[in-house]
Design a protein around this motif. Structure first.
Motif, PDB file in Angstrom:
ATOM      1  N   PRO A 232      16.125  -9.398  22.674  1.00  0.00           N
ATOM      2  CA  PRO A 232      15.235 -10.342  23.365  1.00  0.00           C
ATOM      3  C   PRO A 232      13.802  -9.834  23.527  1.00  0.00           C
ATOM      4  CG  PRO A 232      16.625  -9.225  24.949  1.00  0.00           C
ATOM      5  CD  PRO A 232      17.016  -8.687  23.614  1.00  0.00           C
ATOM      6  N   ASP A 233      13.560  -8.587  23.107  1.00  0.00           N
ATOM      7  CA  ASP A 233      12.249  -7.952  23.265  1.00  0.00           C
ATOM      8  C   ASP A 233      11.801  -7.950  24.730  1.00  0.00           C
ATOM      9  OD1 ASP A 233      10.028  -6.553  22.511  1.00  0.00           O
ATOM     10  OD2 ASP A 233       8.867  -8.325  21.931  1.00  0.00           O
ATOM     11  N   VAL A 234      12.666  -7.388  25.576  1.00  0.00           N
ATOM     12  CA  VAL A 234      12.354  -7.272  27.015  1.00  0.00           C
ATOM     13  C   VAL A 234      12.403  -5.790  27.381  1.00  0.00           C
ATOM     14  CG1 VAL A 234      13.229  -7.741  29.339  1.00  0.00           C
ATOM     15  CG2 VAL A 234      13.236  -9.555  27.616  1.00  0.00           C
ATOM     16  N   ASP A 235      11.385  -5.336  28.094  1.00  0.00           N
ATOM     17  CA  ASP A 235      11.311  -3.936  28.504  1.00  0.00           C
ATOM     18  C   ASP A 235      12.153  -3.727  29.774  1.00  0.00           C
ATOM     19  OD1 ASP A 235      10.712  -1.389  29.247  1.00  0.00           O
ATOM     20  OD2 ASP A 235       8.538  -1.688  29.370  1.00  0.00           O
ATOM     21  N   PRO A 236      13.199  -2.895  29.696  1.00  0.00           N
ATOM     22  CA  PRO A 236      14.062  -2.717  30.877  1.00  0.00           C
ATOM     23  C   PRO A 236      13.489  -1.755  31.919  1.00  0.00           C
ATOM     24  CG  PRO A 236      14.907  -1.416  29.059  1.00  0.00           C
ATOM     25  CD  PRO A 236      13.699  -2.128  28.528  1.00  0.00           C
ATOM     26  N   ARG A 237      12.352  -1.148  31.604  1.00  0.00           N
ATOM     27  CA  ARG A 237      11.693  -0.199  32.511  1.00  0.00           C
ATOM     28  C   ARG A 237      12.640   0.938  32.905  1.00  0.00           C
ATOM     29  NH1 ARG A 237       9.732  -4.970  36.434  1.00  0.00           N
ATOM     30  NH2 ARG A 237       9.365  -6.444  34.757  1.00  0.00           N
ATOM     31  N   THR A 238      13.219   1.556  31.882  1.00  0.00           N
ATOM     32  CA  THR A 238      14.092   2.709  32.105  1.00  0.00           C
ATOM     33  C   THR A 238      13.645   3.809  31.146  1.00  0.00           C
ATOM     34  OG1 THR A 238      16.407   3.425  32.190  1.00  0.00           O
ATOM     35  CG2 THR A 238      15.885   1.849  30.487  1.00  0.00           C
ATOM     36  N   HIS A 239      14.406   4.903  31.070  1.00  0.00           N
ATOM     37  CA  HIS A 239      14.052   5.996  30.159  1.00  0.00           C
ATOM     38  C   HIS A 239      14.031   5.471  28.714  1.00  0.00           C
ATOM     39  CE1 HIS A 239      14.355   9.753  27.942  1.00  0.00           C
ATOM     40  NE2 HIS A 239      14.022  10.393  29.064  1.00  0.00           N
ATOM     41  N   PRO A 240      13.004   5.832  27.913  1.00  0.00           N
ATOM     42  CA  PRO A 240      12.906   5.277  26.553  1.00  0.00           C
ATOM     43  C   PRO A 240      14.146   5.518  25.687  1.00  0.00           C
ATOM     44  CG  PRO A 240      11.130   6.866  26.989  1.00  0.00           C
ATOM     45  CD  PRO A 240      11.872   6.672  28.278  1.00  0.00           C
ATOM     46  N   HIS A 241      14.857   6.633  25.913  1.00  0.00           N
ATOM     47  CA  HIS A 241      16.042   6.900  25.085  1.00  0.00           C
ATOM     48  C   HIS A 241      17.185   5.944  25.364  1.00  0.00           C
ATOM     49  CE1 HIS A 241      14.965  11.411  24.247  1.00  0.00           C
ATOM     50  NE2 HIS A 241      14.042  10.542  23.847  1.00  0.00           N
ATOM     51  N   ILE A 242      17.167   5.280  26.514  1.00  0.00           N
ATOM     52  CA  ILE A 242      18.284   4.386  26.842  1.00  0.00           C
ATOM     53  C   ILE A 242      17.804   2.946  27.030  1.00  0.00           C
ATOM     54  CG2 ILE A 242      19.843   6.175  27.707  1.00  0.00           C
ATOM     55  CD1 ILE A 242      18.984   5.602  30.522  1.00  0.00           C
ATOM     56  N   SER A 243      16.666   2.650  26.384  1.00  0.00           N
ATOM     57  CA  SER A 243      16.128   1.291  26.387  1.00  0.00           C
ATOM     58  C   SER A 243      16.504   0.664  25.040  1.00  0.00           C
ATOM     59  CB  SER A 243      14.608   1.406  26.546  1.00  0.00           C
ATOM     60  OG  SER A 243      13.983   0.260  26.084  1.00  0.00           O
ATOM     61  N   THR A 244      17.208  -0.465  25.069  1.00  0.00           N
ATOM     62  CA  THR A 244      17.774  -0.988  23.810  1.00  0.00           C
ATOM     63  C   THR A 244      17.303  -2.388  23.445  1.00  0.00           C
ATOM     64  OG1 THR A 244      19.674  -1.834  25.026  1.00  0.00           O
ATOM     65  CG2 THR A 244      19.923   0.340  24.048  1.00  0.00           C
TER      66      THR A 244
ATOM     67  N   THR B 181      13.428  -1.123  18.975  1.00  0.00           N
ATOM     68  CA  THR B 181      14.704  -0.392  18.945  1.00  0.00           C
ATOM     69  C   THR B 181      15.595  -0.917  17.823  1.00  0.00           C
ATOM     70  OG1 THR B 181      15.853  -1.870  20.445  1.00  0.00           O
ATOM     71  CG2 THR B 181      14.633  -0.079  21.453  1.00  0.00           C
ATOM     72  N   LYS B 182      16.614  -0.128  17.505  1.00  0.00           N
ATOM     73  CA  LYS B 182      17.466  -0.471  16.355  1.00  0.00           C
ATOM     74  C   LYS B 182      18.484  -1.561  16.667  1.00  0.00           C
ATOM     75  CE  LYS B 182      20.914   3.095  17.367  1.00  0.00           C
ATOM     76  NZ  LYS B 182      21.809   4.107  16.856  1.00  0.00           N
ATOM     77  N   PHE B 183      18.536  -2.022  17.905  1.00  0.00           N
ATOM     78  CA  PHE B 183      19.649  -2.899  18.311  1.00  0.00           C
ATOM     79  C   PHE B 183      19.328  -4.395  18.244  1.00  0.00           C
ATOM     80  CE2 PHE B 183      20.320   1.113  20.619  1.00  0.00           C
ATOM     81  CZ  PHE B 183      21.583   1.425  20.139  1.00  0.00           C
ATOM     82  N   GLY B 184      20.311  -5.158  17.825  1.00  0.00           N
ATOM     83  CA  GLY B 184      20.272  -6.615  17.975  1.00  0.00           C
ATOM     84  C   GLY B 184      19.544  -7.351  16.869  1.00  0.00           C
TER      85      GLY B 184
ATOM     86  N   HIS C  28      25.168 -12.065  22.664  1.00  0.00           N
ATOM     87  CA  HIS C  28      25.343 -10.857  23.455  1.00  0.00           C
ATOM     88  C   HIS C  28      23.959 -10.271  23.696  1.00  0.00           C
ATOM     89  CE1 HIS C  28      25.978  -6.295  23.364  1.00  0.00           C
ATOM     90  NE2 HIS C  28      26.574  -6.671  24.470  1.00  0.00           N
ATOM     91  N   ILE C  29      23.731  -9.829  24.930  1.00  0.00           N
ATOM     92  CA  ILE C  29      22.421  -9.249  25.283  1.00  0.00           C
ATOM     93  C   ILE C  29      22.677  -7.977  26.074  1.00  0.00           C
ATOM     94  CG2 ILE C  29      20.216  -9.679  26.521  1.00  0.00           C
ATOM     95  CD1 ILE C  29      21.971 -12.635  26.628  1.00  0.00           C
ATOM     96  N   HIS C  30      22.133  -6.855  25.607  1.00  0.00           N
ATOM     97  CA  HIS C  30      22.223  -5.616  26.390  1.00  0.00           C
ATOM     98  C   HIS C  30      20.899  -4.883  26.201  1.00  0.00           C
ATOM     99  CE1 HIS C  30      23.720  -1.944  28.198  1.00  0.00           C
ATOM    100  NE2 HIS C  30      23.193  -1.298  27.173  1.00  0.00           N
ATOM    101  N   ILE C  31      20.100  -4.803  27.264  1.00  0.00           N
ATOM    102  CA  ILE C  31      18.726  -4.316  27.078  1.00  0.00           C
ATOM    103  C   ILE C  31      18.534  -2.847  27.443  1.00  0.00           C
ATOM    104  CG2 ILE C  31      17.620  -6.572  27.236  1.00  0.00           C
ATOM    105  CD1 ILE C  31      16.954  -5.872  30.201  1.00  0.00           C
ATOM    106  N   GLY C  32      19.588  -2.185  27.917  1.00  0.00           N
ATOM    107  CA  GLY C  32      19.425  -0.766  28.232  1.00  0.00           C
ATOM    108  C   GLY C  32      20.301  -0.347  29.387  1.00  0.00           C
ATOM    109  N   SER C  33      20.135   0.901  29.788  1.00  0.00           N
ATOM    110  CA  SER C  33      21.006   1.485  30.800  1.00  0.00           C
ATOM    111  C   SER C  33      20.160   2.017  31.963  1.00  0.00           C
ATOM    112  CB  SER C  33      21.787   2.622  30.142  1.00  0.00           C
ATOM    113  OG  SER C  33      22.874   3.011  30.911  1.00  0.00           O
ATOM    114  N   GLN C  34      20.824   2.212  33.124  1.00  0.00           N
ATOM    115  CA  GLN C  34      20.144   2.712  34.332  1.00  0.00           C
ATOM    116  C   GLN C  34      18.902   1.860  34.648  1.00  0.00           C
ATOM    117  OE1 GLN C  34      21.167   4.344  36.692  1.00  0.00           O
ATOM    118  NE2 GLN C  34      19.368   4.908  37.837  1.00  0.00           N
TER     119      GLN C  34
END
Ligand SMILES: Cc1ncc(COP(=O)(O)O)c(C=O)c1O
Ligand SMILES: N[C@@H](CCCC[NH3+])C(=O)O
Length: 390
Positions: A135-147, A152-155, A179-185
């Protein structure tokens, strides 16, 4: 009470030791259930956070399925007894061998790209397919766990959805939704609202009644966590017209329930710094070294007289980055006493390695309400490390 139980558990199983507290798992589960009250859903537990089948079983008993990303995680689900219709398969690099094996062993398959959709032409499957969108949305988390940002390579990029859909439909695959998963933490509600709204609008456009909203709920490592009241009031109303909402939570369910119990070998003082040296480091818990992640540390037996100092808590590995906690103000612990590293239930053991040829710790599950203590994975032995050597 927890401290007394920990000492008892360590007498039996030694250190370093992962300990999971069932009471905390129950508490986290209750919070998640409350958020989704009234929503028709399939909740799943993301096995990448923790693949212990005995823990997966606890979630299964509460109606959860699993989110898997490998044959190993499928096996963990199988050992826990998770039925096919509750298994969701994710991944951006599904191999043909995995596709051939899992095609009719999982209930749901999230397709990550047009290219993956094309590869499915080689396999018959009656699973329910979803298309993971980016969806090209910034989850505002650590860059390594932003998807979920477009770099990023996802979706699947939104412009390529039609193509992915038509490729799968031509093969006769049953596509149920996005399915939408934009990152962790993720600790703010806004990125979820933004990304899931995009998914909901697209679902309306394509006439889908099912949606998978991924995971990513942030826990309180150092002061901030996702506000569930706000999530319930802003995000959950979006699901009113859906017949099925799938979630894939990992960290939120198990993160706060796990502690790593380590032994303090000694305290090293230099003219510049004080180091608390543990019997475990980045081999068992890589998050601080890998992401600069913060985990609370707790000293069980302070040195007398009680003296608080700024220290680095480090492991025994030959790496400068082998740090568990940096620049913390804590009481100096007694040599040989125990130290607890907090909130390591998720991405703790599951990311542990044998680096410097250290066996991985044992895992124990405790129930404070019944005093039950159960070893759920024995400590690796030195022999285990070299089992595959020819
Ligand atoms: C596709 C997918 N679903 C679910 C999760 C679980 O995430 P979390 O542990 O942050 O809830 C992840 C990991 O970020 C993931 O990649
Ligand atoms: N390994 C990460 C989380 C990654 C989530 C995987 N999609 C962590 O420890 O925070």
């Amino acid at each position: 009470m927890l401290e007394r139980t920990i000492k008892t558990v360590v007498e039996h199983y030694g250190t370093p030791l992962y300990v999971y507290v069932k009471d905390v798992i129950r508490y986290q589960l209750a919070k998640v259930k409350r958020v989704f009250e009234g929503v028709r859903m399939l909740p799943t537990f993301a096995c990448k956070a923790n693949n212990n089948p005995r823990l997966i079983q606890l979630f299964l008993e509460e109606g959860f399925g699993t989110d898997i990303v490998s044959l190993g995680e499928y096996h963990a689900s199988e050992l826990a007894g998770v039925p096919r219709e509750r298994i969701v398969w994710n991944g951006n690099g599904k191999t043909k061998a995995e596709m051939g094996f899992l095609k009719d062993k999982v209930g749901f398959i999230n397709v990550d790209s047009v290219e993956e959709a094309q590869r499915w032409a080689d396999f018959q499957s009656d699973a329910n397919f979803f298309i993971r969108i980016n969806p090209d949305v910034d989850p505002r988390t650590h860059p390594h766990i932003s998807t979920g940002i477009r770099e990023t390579k996802f979706g699947v990029h939104i412009d390529l959805i039609d193509e992915a859909l038509s490729v799968l439909r031509k093969q006769g695959k049953k596509v149920l939704g996005f399915h939408i998963h934009i990152g962790s933490q993720i600790t703010e509600v806004e990125p979820f609202l933004e990304a899931i709204s995009i998914g909901v609008e697209l679902s309306k456009k394509y006439g889908f009644g099912c949606i998978n909203i991924g995971g990513g709920w942030g826990i309180n490592y150092s002061g901030k966590e996702l506000n569930l009241e706000e999530y319930r009031s802003k995000v959950v109303p979006l699901f009113s017209s859906f017949e099925l909402v799938i979630i894939e939570l990992g960290r939120y369910l198990i993160g706060p329930a796990g502690i790593l119990v380590a032994k303090v070998e000694y305290v090293k003082r230099t003219p510049y710094k004080t180091f608390v040296v543990l019997d475990v480091g980045m081999n068992a818990l890589v998050r601080p070294a890998m992401y600069g992640a913060h985990h609370g540390v707790h000293v069980l037996e302070p040195e007398e007289p009680w003296e608080e100092s700024i220290v680095d808590v480090v492991g025994p590995l030959c790496e400068t980055g082998d740090v568990i906690a940096r620049n913390r103000s804590i009481p100096i612990p007694k040599c040989g006493s125990l130290m607890i590293v907090e909130d390591v239930g998720a991405y703790g053991f599951s990311m542990a390695s044998n680096y410097n040829s250290h066996p991985r710790p044992a895992e124990v599950l405790i129930d404070l309400s019944t005093n039950e203590i159960r070893l759920i994975r024995r400590r690796e032995s030195i022999e285990d490390l070299f089992r595959n050597v020819e």
